[in-house]
Design a protein around this motif. Structure first.
Motif, short mmCIF file in Angstrom:
data_model
loop_
_atom_site.label_atom_id
_atom_site.label_comp_id
_atom_site.label_asym_id
_atom_site.label_seq_id
_atom_site.Cartn_x
_atom_site.Cartn_y
_atom_site.Cartn_z
N ARG A 182 -5.77 -1.24 -17.01
CA ARG A 182 -4.96 -1.89 -18.04
C ARG A 182 -4.50 -3.27 -17.59
O ARG A 182 -4.54 -4.24 -18.36
N LYS A 183 -4.11 -3.38 -16.32
CA LYS A 183 -3.66 -4.67 -15.79
C LYS A 183 -4.81 -5.67 -15.75
O LYS A 183 -4.65 -6.84 -16.11
N ALA A 184 -6.00 -5.23 -15.31
CA ALA A 184 -7.16 -6.11 -15.25
C ALA A 184 -7.57 -6.58 -16.65
O ALA A 184 -7.94 -7.75 -16.84
N THR A 185 -7.50 -5.70 -17.64
CA THR A 185 -7.83 -6.06 -19.01
C THR A 185 -6.85 -7.10 -19.54
O THR A 185 -7.25 -8.08 -20.18
N ALA A 186 -5.56 -6.90 -19.28
CA ALA A 186 -4.55 -7.86 -19.74
C ALA A 186 -4.75 -9.22 -19.06
O ALA A 186 -4.64 -10.27 -19.72
N GLU A 187 -5.08 -9.23 -17.78
CA GLU A 187 -5.33 -10.49 -17.09
C GLU A 187 -6.58 -11.18 -17.61
O GLU A 187 -6.63 -12.41 -17.70
N GLY A 208 0.79 -1.22 0.00
CA GLY A 208 0.00 0.00 0.00
C GLY A 208 0.83 1.27 0.00
O GLY A 208 0.28 2.36 0.01
N ALA A 209 2.16 1.13 0.00
CA ALA A 209 3.00 2.32 0.06
C ALA A 209 3.07 3.05 -1.27
O ALA A 209 3.21 4.26 -1.32
N THR A 210 2.99 2.30 -2.36
CA THR A 210 3.03 2.92 -3.68
C THR A 210 1.67 2.72 -4.34
O THR A 210 1.41 1.67 -4.92
N PRO A 211 0.80 3.69 -4.24
CA PRO A 211 -0.53 3.54 -4.83
C PRO A 211 -0.47 3.46 -6.35
O PRO A 211 0.35 4.10 -6.98
N VAL A 212 -1.34 2.62 -6.90
CA VAL A 212 -1.40 2.43 -8.34
C VAL A 212 -2.54 3.28 -8.89
O VAL A 212 -3.63 3.34 -8.31
N SER A 213 -2.29 3.94 -10.00
CA SER A 213 -3.32 4.79 -10.59
C SER A 213 -4.46 3.93 -11.13
O SER A 213 -4.26 2.78 -11.52
N PRO A 214 -5.69 4.47 -11.17
CA PRO A 214 -6.83 3.70 -11.68
C PRO A 214 -6.64 3.25 -13.13
O PRO A 214 -7.05 2.16 -13.50
N GLU A 215 -6.00 4.09 -13.96
CA GLU A 215 -5.78 3.71 -15.36
C GLU A 215 -4.88 2.48 -15.45
O GLU A 215 -5.12 1.57 -16.24
#
Length: 171
Positions: free
Chosen positions: A150-155, A139-146
């Motif tokens: 993109r990661k969910a689409t690739a998975e 949780g220290a490095t938050p991931v942007s929603p975009e």
């Protein structure tokens, strides 16, 4: 003309002026208000509180915009020990700060990389300070929603390719 001294008249006028301006003064930012910290800086403060093990952080200095944070145990003139978090701008300054015997009455408890979100282990090897970066905290490095989309689409594409053929038409 009243019998009051001049300084009392001025004081009374100044107090009346403050009362008239009080609604507008509340909207102005206070000079002693704490700075607005980023998510990474808030995570650094969470790390410092965990390392402090329930002891209150007495002061936070120069954390806004710093690359590293150092948790320091200070001893006051009365003998009371308290904890402080200090922000440090670069790696070389961090090495100078954590050198043993660099300051009197202070003990460095730990260091943290604010931008990377990971604790830093300080070791002395062959008379030199060596910094070893630890694993990033969850949780220290938050991931942007975009990036998450993109990661969910690739998975999803990979899952679709790996799905058994006879289950595709059942939906």
């Amino acid at each position: 003309m009243s019998q009051e001294p001049e300084y009392l008249q001025r004081l009374r006028r100044a107090q009346q002026g403050k009362q008239e301006k009080s609604p507008n003064a509340a909207a102005a930012p206070r000079a002693d208000a704490p700075p607005n910290y980023s998510a990474a800086e808030h995570e650094a403060l969470r790390w410092a509180r965990e390392v402090a093990e329930g002891t209150e952080l007495r002061s936070i200095r120069n954390l806004a915009g710093a690359r590293f944070a150092v948790l320091v145990r200070l001893q006051s003139a009365s003998g009371l020990k308290f904890l402080s978090v200090e922000g440090i701008l670069d790696r070389d300054a961090l090495k100078e700060r954590v050198k043993p015997g660099a300051t009197v009455g202070e003990e460095v408890l730990g260091a943290y990389e604010v931008k990377g979100g990971r604790p830093v282990t300080v070791a002395i090897e062959v008379g030199q300070v060596v910094l070893k970066m630890g694993e990033p905290r969850r949780g220290a490095t938050p991931v942007s929603p975009e990036k998450m989309l993109r990661k969910a689409t690739a998975e999803a594409v990979i899952r679709e390719k790996n799905r058994p053929k006879n289950t595709r038409d059942r939906r």
